[in-house]
Structures are given as C-alpha cells and as structure tokens.
Design an enzyme around this catalytic site. Sequence first.
Site, PDB file in Angstrom:
ATOM      1  N   HIS A  37     -22.843  16.276  29.082  1.00  0.00           N
ATOM      2  CA  HIS A  37     -22.277  16.699  27.801  1.00  0.00           C
ATOM      3  C   HIS A  37     -22.356  15.503  26.883  1.00  0.00           C
ATOM      4  O   HIS A  37     -22.746  14.412  27.311  1.00  0.00           O
ATOM      5  CB  HIS A  37     -20.819  17.159  27.992  1.00  0.00           C
ATOM      6  CG  HIS A  37     -19.974  16.125  28.672  1.00  0.00           C
ATOM      7  ND1 HIS A  37     -19.303  15.138  27.987  1.00  0.00           N
ATOM      8  CD2 HIS A  37     -19.735  15.903  30.001  1.00  0.00           C
ATOM      9  CE1 HIS A  37     -18.666  14.369  28.853  1.00  0.00           C
ATOM     10  NE2 HIS A  37     -18.916  14.798  30.087  1.00  0.00           N
ATOM     11  N   THR A  66     -15.777  12.413  26.601  1.00  0.00           N
ATOM     12  CA  THR A  66     -14.357  12.435  26.973  1.00  0.00           C
ATOM     13  C   THR A  66     -13.443  11.646  26.039  1.00  0.00           C
ATOM     14  O   THR A  66     -12.458  12.179  25.523  1.00  0.00           O
ATOM     15  CB  THR A  66     -14.207  11.910  28.413  1.00  0.00           C
ATOM     16  OG1 THR A  66     -14.900  12.811  29.264  1.00  0.00           O
ATOM     17  CG2 THR A  66     -12.748  11.836  28.841  1.00  0.00           C
ATOM     18  N   TYR A 113      -4.043   4.164  34.486  1.00  0.00           N
ATOM     19  CA  TYR A 113      -4.998   5.179  34.939  1.00  0.00           C
ATOM     20  C   TYR A 113      -5.358   5.009  36.416  1.00  0.00           C
ATOM     21  O   TYR A 113      -5.758   3.934  36.849  1.00  0.00           O
ATOM     22  CB  TYR A 113      -6.278   5.148  34.094  1.00  0.00           C
ATOM     23  CG  TYR A 113      -7.247   6.221  34.541  1.00  0.00           C
ATOM     24  CD1 TYR A 113      -6.914   7.563  34.416  1.00  0.00           C
ATOM     25  CD2 TYR A 113      -8.464   5.894  35.128  1.00  0.00           C
ATOM     26  CE1 TYR A 113      -7.768   8.563  34.849  1.00  0.00           C
ATOM     27  CE2 TYR A 113      -9.339   6.887  35.570  1.00  0.00           C
ATOM     28  CZ  TYR A 113      -8.973   8.220  35.425  1.00  0.00           C
ATOM     29  OH  TYR A 113      -9.808   9.206  35.867  1.00  0.00           O
ATOM     30  N   HIS A 132     -20.851  17.373  36.479  1.00  0.00           N
ATOM     31  CA  HIS A 132     -21.867  16.299  36.442  1.00  0.00           C
ATOM     32  C   HIS A 132     -22.650  16.258  37.751  1.00  0.00           C
ATOM     33  O   HIS A 132     -23.876  16.114  37.752  1.00  0.00           O
ATOM     34  CB  HIS A 132     -21.196  14.930  36.279  1.00  0.00           C
ATOM     35  CG  HIS A 132     -20.744  14.638  34.883  1.00  0.00           C
ATOM     36  ND1 HIS A 132     -21.612  14.602  33.814  1.00  0.00           N
ATOM     37  CD2 HIS A 132     -19.513  14.335  34.380  1.00  0.00           C
ATOM     38  CE1 HIS A 132     -20.915  14.300  32.715  1.00  0.00           C
ATOM     39  NE2 HIS A 132     -19.649  14.143  33.030  1.00  0.00           N
ATOM     40  N   ASP A 179     -15.004  18.531  35.178  1.00  0.00           N
ATOM     41  CA  ASP A 179     -16.037  17.635  34.667  1.00  0.00           C
ATOM     42  C   ASP A 179     -16.807  16.939  35.795  1.00  0.00           C
ATOM     43  O   ASP A 179     -18.036  16.902  35.796  1.00  0.00           O
ATOM     44  CB  ASP A 179     -15.369  16.590  33.756  1.00  0.00           C
ATOM     45  CG  ASP A 179     -16.345  15.569  33.206  1.00  0.00           C
ATOM     46  OD1 ASP A 179     -17.071  15.899  32.261  1.00  0.00           O
ATOM     47  OD2 ASP A 179     -16.393  14.440  33.741  1.00  0.00           O
ATOM     48  N   ASP A 205     -10.607  18.226  32.156  1.00  0.00           N
ATOM     49  CA  ASP A 205     -11.835  17.641  31.601  1.00  0.00           C
ATOM     50  C   ASP A 205     -13.057  18.522  31.869  1.00  0.00           C
ATOM     51  O   ASP A 205     -13.267  18.977  32.994  1.00  0.00           O
ATOM     52  CB  ASP A 205     -12.028  16.242  32.235  1.00  0.00           C
ATOM     53  CG  ASP A 205     -13.014  15.392  31.452  1.00  0.00           C
ATOM     54  OD1 ASP A 205     -14.028  15.927  30.956  1.00  0.00           O
ATOM     55  OD2 ASP A 205     -12.757  14.183  31.324  1.00  0.00           O
ATOM     56  N   ASP A 254     -11.715  18.857  26.670  1.00  0.00           N
ATOM     57  CA  ASP A 254     -12.363  17.997  25.681  1.00  0.00           C
ATOM     58  C   ASP A 254     -13.770  18.460  25.289  1.00  0.00           C
ATOM     59  O   ASP A 254     -14.211  18.244  24.166  1.00  0.00           O
ATOM     60  CB  ASP A 254     -12.404  16.544  26.176  1.00  0.00           C
ATOM     61  CG  ASP A 254     -12.941  16.413  27.607  1.00  0.00           C
ATOM     62  OD1 ASP A 254     -13.128  17.455  28.285  1.00  0.00           O
ATOM     63  OD2 ASP A 254     -13.160  15.277  28.044  1.00  0.00           O
ATOM     64  N   HIS A 255     -14.476  19.089  26.213  1.00  0.00           N
ATOM     65  CA  HIS A 255     -15.882  19.470  25.967  1.00  0.00           C
ATOM     66  C   HIS A 255     -16.350  20.394  27.076  1.00  0.00           C
ATOM     67  O   HIS A 255     -15.613  20.613  28.052  1.00  0.00           O
ATOM     68  CB  HIS A 255     -16.786  18.231  25.905  1.00  0.00           C
ATOM     69  CG  HIS A 255     -16.617  17.355  27.113  1.00  0.00           C
ATOM     70  ND1 HIS A 255     -17.071  17.714  28.351  1.00  0.00           N
ATOM     71  CD2 HIS A 255     -15.989  16.157  27.277  1.00  0.00           C
ATOM     72  CE1 HIS A 255     -16.755  16.772  29.227  1.00  0.00           C
ATOM     73  NE2 HIS A 255     -16.068  15.820  28.609  1.00  0.00           N
TER      74      HIS A 255
HETATM   75  P1  AMP Z   1     -17.295  11.403  30.773  1.00  0.00           P
HETATM   76  O1  AMP Z   1     -17.520  12.596  31.595  1.00  0.00           O
HETATM   77  O2  AMP Z   1     -18.327  10.373  31.025  1.00  0.00           O
HETATM   78  O3  AMP Z   1     -17.164  11.677  29.324  1.00  0.00           O
HETATM   79  O4  AMP Z   1     -15.903  10.758  31.255  1.00  0.00           O
HETATM   80  C1  AMP Z   1     -15.078  11.347  32.235  1.00  0.00           C
HETATM   81  C2  AMP Z   1     -14.471  10.268  33.070  1.00  0.00           C
HETATM   82  O5  AMP Z   1     -13.594   9.463  32.298  1.00  0.00           O
HETATM   83  C3  AMP Z   1     -13.593  10.786  34.180  1.00  0.00           C
HETATM   84  O6  AMP Z   1     -14.309  11.193  35.309  1.00  0.00           O
HETATM   85  C4  AMP Z   1     -12.715   9.604  34.481  1.00  0.00           C
HETATM   86  O7  AMP Z   1     -13.275   8.823  35.493  1.00  0.00           O
HETATM   87  C5  AMP Z   1     -12.716   8.786  33.188  1.00  0.00           C
HETATM   88  N1  AMP Z   1     -11.377   8.730  32.623  1.00  0.00           N
HETATM   89  C6  AMP Z   1     -10.650   9.754  32.208  1.00  0.00           C
HETATM   90  N2  AMP Z   1      -9.445   9.361  31.754  1.00  0.00           N
HETATM   91  C7  AMP Z   1      -9.412   8.043  31.849  1.00  0.00           C
HETATM   92  C8  AMP Z   1      -8.450   7.041  31.520  1.00  0.00           C
HETATM   93  N3  AMP Z   1      -7.261   7.365  31.023  1.00  0.00           N
HETATM   94  N4  AMP Z   1      -8.784   5.772  31.762  1.00  0.00           N
HETATM   95  C9  AMP Z   1      -9.980   5.469  32.264  1.00  0.00           C
HETATM   96  N5  AMP Z   1     -10.915   6.336  32.595  1.00  0.00           N
HETATM   97  C10 AMP Z   1     -10.652   7.625  32.408  1.00  0.00           C
HETATM   98 ZN    ZN Z   2     -14.627  14.761  29.482  1.00  0.00          ZN
HETATM   99 ZN    ZN Z   3     -18.046  14.150  31.809  1.00  0.00          ZN
END
Ligand code: AMP
Ligand code: ZN
Ligand code: ZN
Length: 463
Positions: free
Chosen positions: A344, A80, A163, A201, A197, A44, A245-246
Amino acid sequence: MQVNSYLYVLMIVCSGLTLCVPTGNQTGLGSGNEVPPLLLVSFDGFRADYLNNYSFPNLEKFFSDGVLVHELTNVFTTKTFPNHYSLVTGLYAESHGMLANVMYDSVSNKTFSIKNDSDPFWWDEATPIWVSVEESGYKAAAAMWPGTDVSIQNHTLKHKFKYNPKMTFQNRLGNLTQWMTEDRSVKFSTLYWEEPDRSGHMYGPDNTTEMSRVLKEVDGHIGFLMEQLNRTGLWGKINVIITSDHGMTQCSQERVIKLDDCIHPSSYRVVDLTPVGAVIPLGDNSTVYKNLSRCHPHMKVYLKDEVPDRLHYKNNARIQPIILVADEGWTIVKNGRLPRLGDHGYDNTFPSMHPFLAAHGPAFRKGYKMSSLNSVDLYPLMCHLLGIPPKPNNGSFTYVRCALVNEQCGQLALAVGIVIGVLIILTTFTCLFKLMKNRDVSSSRPFARLELEEDDDDVPLLE
Ligand code: AMP
Ligand code: ZN
Ligand code: ZN
C-alpha cells in the site's frame, strides 16, 4: 409589496430551518452534561472491500447497532504513519509533516523511520487530538497508536506504552479499559493493532486462505472488544470508532520497476522507495529527472513543484526534489527482487487503498450506513464528540455529522430544498403574473386603434 411577501415566506421557511438544525446537546451525550469517553481503534491495513468478501459476525453486530461507513478516502501517501497522523489531526500529510514511513530532513540532516520514530522534531508540525484533550482538562490513554509514545508539543501522555508489537490485543485493550474505568477523566483512548496489514504484506490480499484466517482473528478481537466493554460496564456508554489507515493491493514479480536499469546508481539517493519513491539527485537534477521520467510506463515521475494538487503532497520542506509514484500493484526497487507480495502507499484515489469505518455508542445513529467519507473528517467529528475546540484542519463536519443521532442532516437538506422550491415557485408565479398583465395592456391598445380606424373608414361611407 412583492419584496415584502418574499421576505415573509423566507422568514417562515428559515424559522422551520432552525427547528431542523441540531437540537439537544452538541457533544452527543446521554443524560447529564458529562462527555462520554471515546475509544478510537485501528486495525492496520483493513481494506474496505474485505467487508464484502469475508465474514465478520462480530463487526456486523457492532455496526448493526451503530454506523457503517463503507469506504474512507484516506490521504496520500497511503502508508501507516501519514494516515494514522491524519486521523488524529485532520490534516493532509503535507500539513502535518508525517509524509512517509521513511523521511529525511536536509537542513537538520535527520532521518525518520518506523524504528527511529521518537524524535519530536518529526511530529511537532501538528497537534494530535490527545494533546488537545489533555490541554482541555481531560486525560487521554493510548495503546501503541503511532506517535502516542512520543513527546509532542512538549506533551507526554501518562497512560501509554512504549511501542511493543509483541503485546497482545487483550493486554492492550485490558489496560485501556482499566484506565477508563478507574479514572473518569480519561475521555479519549486509542488502540492500534498490526493486523491484517502484516499478513496482507506477507501473503498478498489475493491469498484468500491466509486472509480469511487473519480476518477471522481480527473479527475475534472485535468480539473480545465488545465483551470486554460489556464486562467493564462501558458498552453502550462510551463512543467507539473502529477504523483503519489504508488498504492493500496484490504485487507481483512480474510488476517490478528497477531504477538501476534506468539511471546510474551513483547519480541519485533514495530516501524512500516504494510505491512512492523520494529521490535526491546527486548530480545534475534535470538529467536525473529526464532518465527517471523515461524509466517505466508504470511509474509517474514528478518534480516536487509538479506533484498534482489533489495529492496535497508538495508544500513541505521534507518532500524530496523528485517523487516517483508506481501504478497500482507495481513495485519500485533499486535492483533485485520483489520485497513483499502485498503493499500500500499508492495513490489515495484507488479503492484498494481505502479503509472502512464503523462506530457505536450513545452519540451514533443505529443501523445507519454511509457510502463514503474523507478520513480527515474524523478529526472534527471526534472534537465535536469530546466538546473540545478543533485546531485548524483539512476536514469538514458537514457530512460526518450525519452519523450522529442528534444531527438531523437529512432534514436540514430537506429544509434547504424547501427554501429553493418555494423561491422557484414564487419566481414562476411572479413571471406569469407579469406576463399576463403585459398581455392585457398591449392587447387592449391595438384593438382600440383598430376600432378608431374602422370608425374613420366608416365616416365617409355614411356621409
Ligand atoms: P507499513 O505497513 O509499512 O506502513 O507499517 C506498518 C508497521 O508499522 C507495523 O507492522 C508496525 O511494525 C509498525 N508500527 C505501527 N505502529 C508503530 C508504532 N507506534 N511505533 C513503531 N512502529 C509502529
Ligand atoms: Zn498501516
Ligand atoms: Zn503495511
């Protein structure tokens, strides 16, 4: 006669062309007809240019014997859940319905968030590849990839985990390799890892000390992956794609946009906030829109219907009436302080939002590099590798096929070039030929007439 010779040349060139079009089996198999399993891994928030600025000895080993795509153009919003779903469906966010990490549906009054993501309602607008894989008679296995623990299209994976962010990388991969080696019908596996990721952050991508620490750790995981595949006899036999993803960009307390400074808090509701805001006006739509439009020079404000087409982010009922998009590195808050140092989600044309892709295995070229691809093209590529029919998607196989050892895309381009070249030469010769013929005819007539005139003139003199 001329038409016939054109046709003849075209036939020769086209027969050459068919020789250049993919030969051998279409699934990129080694010997025999068995489809090699495919492992799809996402780290990520792995920004494409981390590869230029940090050292990755293991990742370099991985792609030196495979393919590296320096940059993937991902989908808007560069978050994500939307992007992980695009990678496995080949669809833009407006088409697969996973529009953001936080969503609200006004008809059902349902809310989606990362912590409340298991209602199939949010996922059912598309069919992820693991469902198609199992519909085709193979099995799929997953370790934490978003959506794999949800029943989508009434389909639940047997080989998966609920998860759990605390589960180690080694444990996630260990289970996948066990499933793949014990059950030969497992043809598709996905693995998700939360870094870089999380650190991006927390510290911001400009914090080179923290980023080199976490990226060294990520590279260590890639080293472990190669070792583990070697140990289990899978290395070199299965196709492996490592991507993300990004990307990530640096934010700052100096670049904060406060909505409550521009608009009364009771006149709107925000479903999602930054860097892409989803706003539901609670009072008069046009007043809310007007106030937000004047709010900040670094925030674009769109009525849903006016979101630029290139973002593919308007044709879905889950998109709210007003969309806010912060400029790169800017953060939207209702009030208060900067929530995180890196973020992001911004416009997907920014290179800082792009991830990379690397691939290794029997289907892929060795030591081959590509500058860029669209992330939605990965879906047709994976369907091709698995020999399963792709669902309708926004991707294309045209460019991504160049990464494959059995696809001679350079030669196809050459053959098309030859056809065009031959046609140009033939046209030029025909024109020249016609021109010269015309010259002969037209130049002989005045000369004849001149002779006659001279004869006429000469007659009286002789008499
Ligand atoms: P974001 O950076 O806000 O776009 O999202 C990243 C976060 O998504 C990660 O740090 C995880 O905590 C959460 N995440 C990733 N995969 C899953 C999943 N399969 N189910 C729930 N949360 C997830
Ligand atoms: Zn992500
Ligand atoms: Zn993120």
